[in-house]
Design a protein around this motif. Sequence first.
Motif, PDB file in Angstrom:
ATOM      1  N   ALA A  20      32.542  -5.671  26.429  1.00  0.00           N
ATOM      2  CA  ALA A  20      31.898  -6.691  25.788  1.00  0.00           C
ATOM      3  C   ALA A  20      30.702  -7.238  26.528  1.00  0.00           C
ATOM      4  O   ALA A  20      30.453  -7.236  27.636  1.00  0.00           O
ATOM      5  CB  ALA A  20      32.862  -7.680  25.346  1.00  0.00           C
ATOM      6  N   ALA A  21      29.978  -8.102  25.794  1.00  0.00           N
ATOM      7  CA  ALA A  21      28.750  -8.832  26.146  1.00  0.00           C
ATOM      8  C   ALA A  21      29.251 -10.401  26.094  1.00  0.00           C
ATOM      9  O   ALA A  21      30.093 -10.636  25.260  1.00  0.00           O
ATOM     10  CB  ALA A  21      27.641  -8.867  25.434  1.00  0.00           C
ATOM     11  N   TYR A  22      28.857 -11.225  27.124  1.00  0.00           N
ATOM     12  CA  TYR A  22      29.596 -12.706  27.300  1.00  0.00           C
ATOM     13  C   TYR A  22      28.570 -13.443  27.464  1.00  0.00           C
ATOM     14  O   TYR A  22      27.206 -13.342  27.678  1.00  0.00           O
ATOM     15  CB  TYR A  22      30.606 -12.724  28.541  1.00  0.00           C
ATOM     16  N   LEU A 101      25.505 -32.861  25.029  1.00  0.00           N
ATOM     17  CA  LEU A 101      27.017 -32.506  25.322  1.00  0.00           C
ATOM     18  C   LEU A 101      27.235 -31.112  25.665  1.00  0.00           C
ATOM     19  O   LEU A 101      28.034 -30.474  26.509  1.00  0.00           O
ATOM     20  CB  LEU A 101      28.000 -33.066  24.273  1.00  0.00           C
ATOM     21  N   LEU A 102      26.539 -30.299  24.911  1.00  0.00           N
ATOM     22  CA  LEU A 102      26.769 -28.875  24.544  1.00  0.00           C
ATOM     23  C   LEU A 102      25.580 -27.991  25.417  1.00  0.00           C
ATOM     24  O   LEU A 102      24.359 -28.207  24.974  1.00  0.00           O
ATOM     25  CB  LEU A 102      27.046 -28.097  23.495  1.00  0.00           C
ATOM     26  N   GLN A 103      25.643 -27.533  26.398  1.00  0.00           N
ATOM     27  CA  GLN A 103      24.715 -26.572  27.147  1.00  0.00           C
ATOM     28  C   GLN A 103      25.025 -24.954  27.067  1.00  0.00           C
ATOM     29  O   GLN A 103      26.459 -24.716  27.390  1.00  0.00           O
ATOM     30  CB  GLN A 103      24.428 -27.013  28.342  1.00  0.00           C
ATOM     31  N   GLN A 104      24.197 -24.203  26.980  1.00  0.00           N
ATOM     32  CA  GLN A 104      24.390 -22.693  26.734  1.00  0.00           C
ATOM     33  C   GLN A 104      23.608 -22.168  27.656  1.00  0.00           C
ATOM     34  O   GLN A 104      22.443 -22.237  28.042  1.00  0.00           O
ATOM     35  CB  GLN A 104      24.633 -22.199  25.312  1.00  0.00           C
ATOM     36  N   SER A 105      23.894 -20.934  28.359  1.00  0.00           N
ATOM     37  CA  SER A 105      23.271 -20.047  29.227  1.00  0.00           C
ATOM     38  C   SER A 105      22.366 -19.273  28.250  1.00  0.00           C
ATOM     39  O   SER A 105      22.648 -18.908  27.460  1.00  0.00           O
ATOM     40  CB  SER A 105      24.145 -18.956  29.996  1.00  0.00           C
ATOM     41  N   GLU A 106      20.921 -19.205  28.897  1.00  0.00           N
ATOM     42  CA  GLU A 106      19.955 -18.424  28.084  1.00  0.00           C
ATOM     43  C   GLU A 106      20.206 -16.979  28.187  1.00  0.00           C
ATOM     44  O   GLU A 106      19.545 -16.194  27.329  1.00  0.00           O
ATOM     45  CB  GLU A 106      18.695 -18.631  28.504  1.00  0.00           C
ATOM     46  N   HIS A 107      21.029 -16.545  29.135  1.00  0.00           N
ATOM     47  CA  HIS A 107      21.019 -15.178  29.154  1.00  0.00           C
ATOM     48  C   HIS A 107      22.567 -14.692  28.657  1.00  0.00           C
ATOM     49  O   HIS A 107      23.662 -15.363  28.475  1.00  0.00           O
ATOM     50  CB  HIS A 107      21.050 -14.559  30.748  1.00  0.00           C
ATOM     51  N   THR A 108      22.763 -13.415  28.212  1.00  0.00           N
ATOM     52  CA  THR A 108      23.689 -12.542  27.774  1.00  0.00           C
ATOM     53  C   THR A 108      24.382 -12.038  29.119  1.00  0.00           C
ATOM     54  O   THR A 108      23.464 -11.404  30.077  1.00  0.00           O
ATOM     55  CB  THR A 108      23.714 -11.600  26.765  1.00  0.00           C
ATOM     56  N   TRP A 109      25.719 -12.125  29.532  1.00  0.00           N
ATOM     57  CA  TRP A 109      26.197 -11.523  30.745  1.00  0.00           C
ATOM     58  C   TRP A 109      27.140 -10.375  30.380  1.00  0.00           C
ATOM     59  O   TRP A 109      27.880 -10.251  29.293  1.00  0.00           O
ATOM     60  CB  TRP A 109      27.117 -12.821  31.368  1.00  0.00           C
ATOM     61  N   ARG A 110      27.184  -9.513  31.234  1.00  0.00           N
ATOM     62  CA  ARG A 110      28.282  -8.305  31.413  1.00  0.00           C
ATOM     63  C   ARG A 110      29.205  -8.543  32.567  1.00  0.00           C
ATOM     64  O   ARG A 110      28.759  -9.019  33.776  1.00  0.00           O
ATOM     65  CB  ARG A 110      27.542  -7.109  31.616  1.00  0.00           C
TER      66      ARG A 110
END
Length: 345
Positions: A20-22, A101-110
């Motif tokens: 999966a991608a994370y 309040l919500l922050q998300q990484s700009e990258h997709t991770w493996r």
Amino acid sequence: MADAETIITTRRIAVSLLPAAYTIFSISKGEYDRDKCLPFKWFLMSEIFSLNTSGAEPNFFQYSETDKEYSLIFERDSCQKFLSSYGSHFSTSSQSVDKPLLQQSEHTWRAIEIFVGVSASVDSGIVRSFAVPLAERRIPLLVVSTYSSDLVLVPEHVLDLALDIIRGLFSNVSAESPARPAASLTVGSRKKAIDSLLNRTNEKISMLDTSVAVARVQKSTVRQHMNAFMKTLFFSGDHRAFFFTMCDQEVTIIAEASLLSVLASQLETQLFLFTDQLWHSFRREAEPLEVGVVSNLSSYFADLGLSIFYLSTFQDAFILVGEEGLQHVLAEPSSELHARAAVKP
């Protein structure tokens, strides 16, 4: 649930790539923390334990709760499902309009799983062995140690390079390290020695004031006793930090020893497999894409001969150090300690 792809298999170590991608995202704790995070937690439970109608189960996820944040590493599709349903609920912070309040990484991770066959903390050099060469190639990484393995997450666009580096690393890695005798320290002398230890590194590390326990339990046990796990861990509100990581059918829980004791007493104690010691927690603020954090921290503690668990969240890096080994190192003369953990420029 698709199978992981085998990358390396040796007598002592197996490396595989999860299919999966994370995504990693964080919900900062604020004055409306309890109300705002109820839908987040319920969504999490339904996705993790297949309460949803799809029946799909993730290969891996990590939930971290600290005094600062809720941090989640989860499959990208499920994260997007949550954000589309609940993202607006966390769009602004009551404390600062500049920090949502919500922050998300700009990258997709493996995710790459490194399995050593025994408790992942036994060899103090495992994390360093892959973190240093990846840092040398400027590859950011997140690390989540479980009871049995280390999960290494890298941005998807550098996955091939990371795999090439990791393939060449483990032919001579030992999964054994000698036991270190325990030493007895008073509370005052321990604090002084720890302060001395922390002052010897260029990293801004702080030590948390509570020891934690590490336990492994089967995912089927968590599902069977879900109410007890949810009430004690996810909805009690009585603890500052705990980490809940699932990889395949195994769940690793890291939390205050008293909290895990309560949970184990409610169920059958034999369902939990604990490490043979408690762990001291160190924290260093870190951004998801910051290069070199894992290599610097893991190298510093490995140079001291200390076994560690490493846990990345969105806002921090946590290093758990075994109590027995730490007491032994802190009991050494300052000159020997400095020689063994000399700070490299």
